[in-house]
Design an enzyme around this catalytic site. Sequence first.
Site, PDB file in Angstrom:
ATOM      1  N   HIS A   8      32.497  40.401  44.587  1.00  0.00           N
ATOM      2  CA  HIS A   8      33.336  41.966  44.007  1.00  0.00           C
ATOM      3  C   HIS A   8      32.780  42.603  43.026  1.00  0.00           C
ATOM      4  O   HIS A   8      31.467  42.603  43.885  1.00  0.00           O
ATOM      5  CB  HIS A   8      34.023  40.591  42.364  1.00  0.00           C
ATOM      6  CG  HIS A   8      34.693  38.935  43.154  1.00  0.00           C
ATOM      7  ND1 HIS A   8      34.389  38.127  42.390  1.00  0.00           N
ATOM      8  CD2 HIS A   8      35.184  39.232  43.801  1.00  0.00           C
ATOM      9  CE1 HIS A   8      35.350  37.490  42.871  1.00  0.00           C
ATOM     10  NE2 HIS A   8      35.989  38.083  44.162  1.00  0.00           N
ATOM     11  N   GLY A  55      39.367  41.411  49.683  1.00  0.00           N
ATOM     12  CA  GLY A  55      40.003  40.820  49.188  1.00  0.00           C
ATOM     13  C   GLY A  55      41.218  40.307  48.815  1.00  0.00           C
ATOM     14  O   GLY A  55      42.469  39.619  49.281  1.00  0.00           O
ATOM     15  N   ASP A  60      40.041  37.628  51.452  1.00  0.00           N
ATOM     16  CA  ASP A  60      39.581  36.281  51.568  1.00  0.00           C
ATOM     17  C   ASP A  60      39.908  34.735  51.957  1.00  0.00           C
ATOM     18  O   ASP A  60      39.527  34.226  52.894  1.00  0.00           O
ATOM     19  CB  ASP A  60      39.256  35.554  49.036  1.00  0.00           C
ATOM     20  CG  ASP A  60      38.786  36.377  49.100  1.00  0.00           C
ATOM     21  OD1 ASP A  60      37.895  36.789  48.625  1.00  0.00           O
ATOM     22  OD2 ASP A  60      39.639  37.733  49.301  1.00  0.00           O
ATOM     23  N   ASP A  80      31.987  37.859  40.774  1.00  0.00           N
ATOM     24  CA  ASP A  80      31.529  38.342  39.470  1.00  0.00           C
ATOM     25  C   ASP A  80      32.433  37.335  38.476  1.00  0.00           C
ATOM     26  O   ASP A  80      33.572  37.401  38.506  1.00  0.00           O
ATOM     27  CB  ASP A  80      32.562  39.649  39.101  1.00  0.00           C
ATOM     28  CG  ASP A  80      31.995  40.434  37.935  1.00  0.00           C
ATOM     29  OD1 ASP A  80      31.583  39.086  37.164  1.00  0.00           O
ATOM     30  OD2 ASP A  80      32.280  41.266  37.847  1.00  0.00           O
ATOM     31  N   HIS A  87      43.397  38.056  42.213  1.00  0.00           N
ATOM     32  CA  HIS A  87      43.324  36.827  43.762  1.00  0.00           C
ATOM     33  C   HIS A  87      42.952  35.651  43.494  1.00  0.00           C
ATOM     34  O   HIS A  87      42.388  35.364  44.542  1.00  0.00           O
ATOM     35  CB  HIS A  87      43.043  37.638  44.655  1.00  0.00           C
ATOM     36  CG  HIS A  87      42.156  38.577  45.075  1.00  0.00           C
ATOM     37  ND1 HIS A  87      41.479  39.211  43.512  1.00  0.00           N
ATOM     38  CD2 HIS A  87      41.125  38.131  45.931  1.00  0.00           C
ATOM     39  CE1 HIS A  87      39.594  39.700  44.321  1.00  0.00           C
ATOM     40  NE2 HIS A  87      40.044  39.325  45.248  1.00  0.00           N
ATOM     41  N   ASP A  90      43.577  33.149  45.991  1.00  0.00           N
ATOM     42  CA  ASP A  90      43.325  32.902  47.318  1.00  0.00           C
ATOM     43  C   ASP A  90      41.390  32.800  47.400  1.00  0.00           C
ATOM     44  O   ASP A  90      40.317  32.152  48.389  1.00  0.00           O
ATOM     45  CB  ASP A  90      43.333  34.701  48.116  1.00  0.00           C
ATOM     46  CG  ASP A  90      44.303  35.560  47.925  1.00  0.00           C
ATOM     47  OD1 ASP A  90      45.153  34.592  47.390  1.00  0.00           O
ATOM     48  OD2 ASP A  90      44.553  36.325  47.807  1.00  0.00           O
ATOM     49  N   ARG A  96      37.181  26.261  48.635  1.00  0.00           N
ATOM     50  CA  ARG A  96      37.914  24.979  48.799  1.00  0.00           C
ATOM     51  C   ARG A  96      37.636  25.027  50.049  1.00  0.00           C
ATOM     52  O   ARG A  96      37.123  23.761  50.670  1.00  0.00           O
ATOM     53  CB  ARG A  96      38.965  25.172  48.012  1.00  0.00           C
ATOM     54  CG  ARG A  96      39.698  23.379  48.129  1.00  0.00           C
ATOM     55  CD  ARG A  96      40.621  23.604  48.398  1.00  0.00           C
ATOM     56  NE  ARG A  96      41.829  21.711  48.618  1.00  0.00           N
ATOM     57  CZ  ARG A  96      41.685  21.473  49.964  1.00  0.00           C
ATOM     58  NH1 ARG A  96      42.459  22.897  50.996  1.00  0.00           N
ATOM     59  NH2 ARG A  96      42.651  20.418  49.941  1.00  0.00           N
TER      60      ARG A  96
END
Length: 124
Positions: A8, A55, A60, A80, A87, A90, A96
């Site tokens: 980030h 991103g 992502d 961050d 997002h 995302d 995950r």
Amino acid sequence: MNIALIAHDGKKNDMVALASAFKPLLERSTLLATGTTGGRLQAECGLTVERLLSGPMGGDLQIGARLAMGAVDVVIFLRDPMTPQPHEPDINALVRACDVHDIPCATNVASARLLLTQLSALTL
Ligand SMILES: O=C(CO)COP(=O)(O)O
């Protein structure tokens, strides 16, 4: 070794410093990154990086899709925690996907250093 690098905005300087410190490992790896992170790594570290979308534009998710297909071995994702991201779904999907597929994912500098140190020793 296919390594995904994502940071980030508030963590991009940390990512550049990390990549510089582990340049020998990263130079002998295949790197992919979200757009802006990848641009900084190319320009400031001289690394060869496949740049995907930024991103917030789906980068992502692109990395998550590659990972689900078995094309990513390690993820360094310097998030961050102090700044809301547009997002966020995302971001959660990528983390995950790492858990679903049991892919090592470092989300802060300290864990990234441990992971990259271990990889450096393994891939000498
Ligand atoms: O937003 C990001 C990860 O969630 C990073 O994207 P950029 O590297 O394009 O800034």
